[in-house]
Write a protein that holds these residues in place. Structure first.
Motif, PDB file in Angstrom:
ATOM      1  N   UNK A   1      21.110  38.715  28.154  1.00 13.52           N
ATOM      2  CA  UNK A   1      20.475  37.948  27.075  1.00 13.52           C
ATOM      3  C   UNK A   1      20.616  38.657  25.734  1.00 13.52           C
ATOM      4  N   UNK A   2      20.471  39.976  25.738  1.00 18.52           N
ATOM      5  CA  UNK A   2      20.639  40.737  24.504  1.00 18.52           C
ATOM      6  C   UNK A   2      22.048  40.638  23.951  1.00 18.52           C
ATOM      7  N   UNK A   3      23.038  40.727  24.821  1.00 17.36           N
ATOM      8  CA  UNK A   3      24.436  40.636  24.389  1.00 17.36           C
ATOM      9  C   UNK A   3      24.737  39.244  23.854  1.00 17.36           C
ATOM     10  N   UNK A   4      24.263  38.211  24.544  1.00 16.15           N
ATOM     11  CA  UNK A   4      24.475  36.835  24.062  1.00 16.15           C
ATOM     12  C   UNK A   4      23.853  36.661  22.680  1.00 16.15           C
ATOM     13  N   UNK A   5      22.640  37.154  22.514  1.00 18.24           N
ATOM     14  CA  UNK A   5      21.964  37.050  21.212  1.00 18.24           C
ATOM     15  C   UNK A   5      22.699  37.814  20.120  1.00 18.24           C
ATOM     16  N   UNK A   6      23.173  39.010  20.434  1.00 14.44           N
ATOM     17  CA  UNK A   6      23.865  39.825  19.424  1.00 14.44           C
ATOM     18  C   UNK A   6      25.223  39.230  19.043  1.00 14.44           C
ATOM     19  N   UNK A   7      25.958  38.716  20.016  1.00 16.91           N
ATOM     20  CA  UNK A   7      27.247  38.092  19.708  1.00 16.91           C
ATOM     21  C   UNK A   7      27.033  36.844  18.851  1.00 16.91           C
ATOM     22  N   UNK A   8      26.057  36.033  19.219  1.00 14.58           N
ATOM     23  CA  UNK A   8      25.761  34.828  18.434  1.00 14.58           C
ATOM     24  C   UNK A   8      25.334  35.193  17.017  1.00 14.58           C
ATOM     25  N   UNK A   9      24.552  36.253  16.889  1.00 15.35           N
ATOM     26  CA  UNK A   9      24.099  36.711  15.575  1.00 15.35           C
ATOM     27  C   UNK A   9      25.267  37.207  14.731  1.00 15.35           C
ATOM     28  N   UNK A  10      26.164  37.943  15.349  1.00 11.44           N
ATOM     29  CA  UNK A  10      27.345  38.429  14.619  1.00 11.44           C
ATOM     30  C   UNK A  10      28.180  37.251  14.123  1.00 11.44           C
ATOM     31  N   UNK A  11      28.353  36.239  14.959  1.00 11.40           N
ATOM     32  CA  UNK A  11      29.102  35.052  14.533  1.00 11.40           C
ATOM     33  C   UNK A  11      28.391  34.344  13.380  1.00 11.40           C
ATOM     34  N   UNK A  12      27.070  34.290  13.432  1.00  6.61           N
ATOM     35  CA  UNK A  12      26.286  33.658  12.359  1.00  6.61           C
ATOM     36  C   UNK A  12      26.415  34.442  11.049  1.00  6.61           C
TER      37      UNK A  12
ATOM     38  N   UNK B   1      32.664  32.185  10.698  1.00  4.97           N
ATOM     39  CA  UNK B   1      32.164  31.691  11.988  1.00  4.97           C
ATOM     40  C   UNK B   1      30.674  31.370  11.956  1.00  4.97           C
ATOM     41  N   UNK B   2      30.116  31.258  10.750  1.00  2.00           N
ATOM     42  CA  UNK B   2      28.664  31.093  10.626  1.00  2.00           C
ATOM     43  C   UNK B   2      28.138  29.808  11.254  1.00  2.00           C
ATOM     44  N   UNK B   3      28.889  28.718  11.180  1.00  2.14           N
ATOM     45  CA  UNK B   3      28.416  27.461  11.767  1.00  2.14           C
ATOM     46  C   UNK B   3      28.415  27.571  13.291  1.00  2.14           C
ATOM     47  N   UNK B   4      29.463  28.146  13.874  1.00  2.00           N
ATOM     48  CA  UNK B   4      29.487  28.372  15.321  1.00  2.00           C
ATOM     49  C   UNK B   4      28.315  29.260  15.733  1.00  2.00           C
ATOM     50  N   UNK B   5      28.077  30.329  14.984  1.00  2.00           N
ATOM     51  CA  UNK B   5      26.956  31.216  15.283  1.00  2.00           C
ATOM     52  C   UNK B   5      25.622  30.490  15.203  1.00  2.00           C
ATOM     53  N   UNK B   6      25.472  29.617  14.202  1.00  2.00           N
ATOM     54  CA  UNK B   6      24.231  28.852  14.067  1.00  2.00           C
ATOM     55  C   UNK B   6      24.030  27.926  15.262  1.00  2.00           C
ATOM     56  N   UNK B   7      25.105  27.313  15.723  1.00  2.00           N
ATOM     57  CA  UNK B   7      25.005  26.432  16.893  1.00  2.00           C
ATOM     58  C   UNK B   7      24.606  27.238  18.133  1.00  2.00           C
ATOM     59  N   UNK B   8      25.237  28.386  18.333  1.00  2.00           N
ATOM     60  CA  UNK B   8      24.911  29.223  19.488  1.00  2.00           C
ATOM     61  C   UNK B   8      23.481  29.760  19.415  1.00  2.00           C
ATOM     62  N   UNK B   9      23.054  30.171  18.228  1.00  2.00           N
ATOM     63  CA  UNK B   9      21.679  30.648  18.084  1.00  2.00           C
ATOM     64  C   UNK B   9      20.673  29.520  18.286  1.00  2.00           C
TER      65      UNK B   9
END
Length: 138
Positions: A63-74, A79-87
């Motif tokens: 869960x931490x890795x998923x959150x950190x990867x999504x945050x980095x994309x955001x 890649x901010x829109x993809x990151x926002x969707x994942x977050x």
């Protein structure tokens, strides 16, 4: 003949900086959230058990890795829109977990909604392409 929508210019540098500040708050919070799940701290595994998750350190790390990867994309403009969707999806999982264990509505369950609103508001204010795609006024 179809016209191509024009990208709306930022109304002011204040808009851009407010967007960056809101996005920065989300990024800082999510970095904290992800980093405490990597070791994982005892409070993380104890809380996971209270929420119906297994006290498995690997689940917390995942869960931490998923959150950190999504945050980095955001955080990255390309890649901010993809990151926002994942977050947003990540927050949805947190909301679903809180609903399932009957957490208090406004302080716990809707916390992911509050973060999602701040997340998208920050992105909307700092991304002129998103403002052109979703105009609030015509």
């Amino acid at each position: 003949m179809q016209t191509v929508p024009q990208i709306a210019p930022a109304s002011s540098s204040a808009t851009l900086w407010i967007g960056r500040a809101l996005s920065g708050l989300i990024v800082l919070f999510m970095i904290f959230d992800g980093v405490i799940k990597l070791p994982p701290l005892d409070i993380v595994t104890q809380t996971m058990v209270e929420l119906g998750w297994p006290a498995d350190p690997n689940v917390a790390r995942m869960l931490g890795i998923i959150g950190l990867i999504s945050t980095a994309l955001y955080a990255l403009p390309r890649t901010s829109v993809l990151g926002a969707i994942l977050l947003t999806a990540y927050m949805g999982g947190a909301i679903a977990t809180k609903v399932r264990v009957d957490s208090p509505l406004f302080s716990h369950t809707l916390f992911g909604v509050y973060l999602g609103i701040i997340l998208w508001a920050g992105l909307f204010l700092r991304n002129p392409k998103l403002r052109a795609l979703i105009p609030l006024t015509r």
